[in-house]
Design an enzyme around this catalytic site. Structure first.
Site, mmCIF file in Angstrom:
data_model
loop_
_atom_site.group_PDB
_atom_site.id
_atom_site.type_symbol
_atom_site.label_atom_id
_atom_site.label_comp_id
_atom_site.label_asym_id
_atom_site.label_seq_id
_atom_site.Cartn_x
_atom_site.Cartn_y
_atom_site.Cartn_z
ATOM 1 N N TYR A 64 0.685 -1.150 0.030
ATOM 2 C CA TYR A 64 -0.018 -0.191 0.019
ATOM 3 C C TYR A 64 0.888 1.180 -0.007
ATOM 4 O O TYR A 64 1.510 1.587 1.045
ATOM 5 C CB TYR A 64 -0.891 0.050 1.279
ATOM 6 C CG TYR A 64 -1.888 -1.207 1.315
ATOM 7 C CD1 TYR A 64 -2.055 -2.075 0.331
ATOM 8 C CD2 TYR A 64 -2.566 -1.503 2.528
ATOM 9 C CE1 TYR A 64 -2.997 -2.839 0.157
ATOM 10 C CE2 TYR A 64 -3.451 -2.529 2.701
ATOM 11 C CZ TYR A 64 -3.541 -3.305 1.281
ATOM 12 O OH TYR A 64 -4.418 -4.457 1.614
ATOM 13 N N ALA A 216 -22.167 3.494 -1.289
ATOM 14 C CA ALA A 216 -22.347 4.588 -2.086
ATOM 15 C C ALA A 216 -23.045 4.448 -3.374
ATOM 16 O O ALA A 216 -23.391 5.280 -4.054
ATOM 17 C CB ALA A 216 -21.242 5.426 -2.367
#
Length: 344
Positions: A64, A216
């Site tokens: 990451y 969402a």
């Protein structure tokens, strides 16, 4: 919805298990993997808010950023290291601008030492093989030595098949398997979950909100940065997104009836899967974090659970769950030690 009073604790793994908060925080979105990195002071504030709220399990990886996410968390945990459980991973790296899966014992040790420095800690609570290197026997475990040396406490695999899990567990007990698990990603349920439960291995569910879709809906794709890794995923391609919108619409209707958000409904479903399951939804916003832990107060009866599952059956979902299905548990078989020796 008010925040729950305290976050329950669960144990991952029945053999020398690791106690963690029932919900964790996935930290990938804080760094460059999901678009541009977020402001460091804001992310440290979010981490501290999570700890104050009772969430103590934090998930990262050397990939990451790469590397910057571990460094960020190392700064965030200064002074509070004893309050948290750090999970990080190795095995995915960029080499000559290409993605490589690497599991050679020498690399395992190098990766662990580097993660310890970036995280500014002398021990990693849970160390995962991020993706399985199918060139190297899963039994060749430098990880077991790292446990014996006190550099890591617990071992996990990410995206591993049932047979790979068994072989690895025979060398050293696994504490957790991390794999994608949500209302619309359930391919692990036939083999991986039963194997984990037979062997007493905990399950850490990544992307329990469908990488944001279940929270969402389709519109969030339009707001992603061009560098956001999620734009590569088949389910988010326009032709598939239009079909998958019906799934989100159905979840919205049920959430309205329940008086909760779609994200809370999706997480409540994951909580129902068992006391050995810890979802790790990621977010970079305190409001979204509060919404996620609020899911602990959402209950589903058997009829509601079945209804929710009916919205996202295999025949309804369009597109694979991952951009690189070849790097999921479906392709994690490694050679045996004898085979590997004969190939050298």
């Amino acid at each position: 919805m008010a925040l729950p009073v305290g976050v329950p604790r669960i144990q991952l793994g029945s053999i020398n298990g690791l106690e963690v908060s029932k919900i964790g925080l996935g930290c990938v979105g804080m760094s460059a993997t999901y678009g541009p990195p977020k402001p460091e002071p804001e992310m440290i504030k979010l981490v501290h808010h999570a700890i104050d709220s009772g969430v103590t399990s934090f998930d990262t990886s050397d990939f990451y950023g790469p590397y910057t996410n571990e460094t960020l968390l190392g700064k965030a945990f200064k002074g509070v290291r004893q309050k948290v459980e750090i999970s990080t991973k190795f095995g995915v790296r960029l080499k000559d601008d290409k993605l490589e899966i690497q599991g050679h014992p020498t690399y395992v040790r190098e990766a662990c030492e580097a993660s310890l420095k970036r995280l500014d800690t002398d021990c990693i609570d849970l160390y995962y093989v991020h993706r399985i290197d199918v060139r190297v026997p899963i039994e060749m475990w430098e990880l077991k030595k790292l446990v014996e040396e006190g550099k890591i406490k617990h071992i996990g695999l990410s995206e591993a098949s049932a047979s790979t899990i068994r072989r690895a567990h025979s060398v050293h007990p696994l504490t957790a398997i991390q794999t994608e698990w949500s209302i619309w990603s359930r391919d692990l349920e036939e083999q991986v979950v039963p194997t984990c439960r037979e062997l007493g291995i905990g399950i850490v569910a990544y992307s329990p909100l469908g990488r944001g879709f279940l929270a969402a809906g389709p519109s969030f794709i339009q707001n992603l940065a061009d560098t956001d890794f999620r734009k590569r995923f088949p389910r988010f391609k326009q032709q598939n997104l239009e079909q998958n919108k019906h799934i989100y619409d159905s979840i919205c209707e049920m959430a309205a009836r329940k008086g909760c958000t779609t994200a809370q409904l999706a997480l409540a479903w994951v909580f129902l899967q068992g006391e050995d399951v810890c979802p790790i939804p990621g977010t970079t916003k305190i409001d979204n974090f509060n919404q996620n832990i609020g899911a602990l107060m959402v209950s589903l009866n058997s009829e509601e659970k079945a209804e929710l599952e009916s919205y996202a059956t295999l025949d309804v979902i369009h597109g694979d769950r991952h951009a690189f299905m070849s790097q999921t548990w479906m392709n994690s078989e490694t050679p045996t030690l004898s085979q590997w020796t004969s190939m050298k």
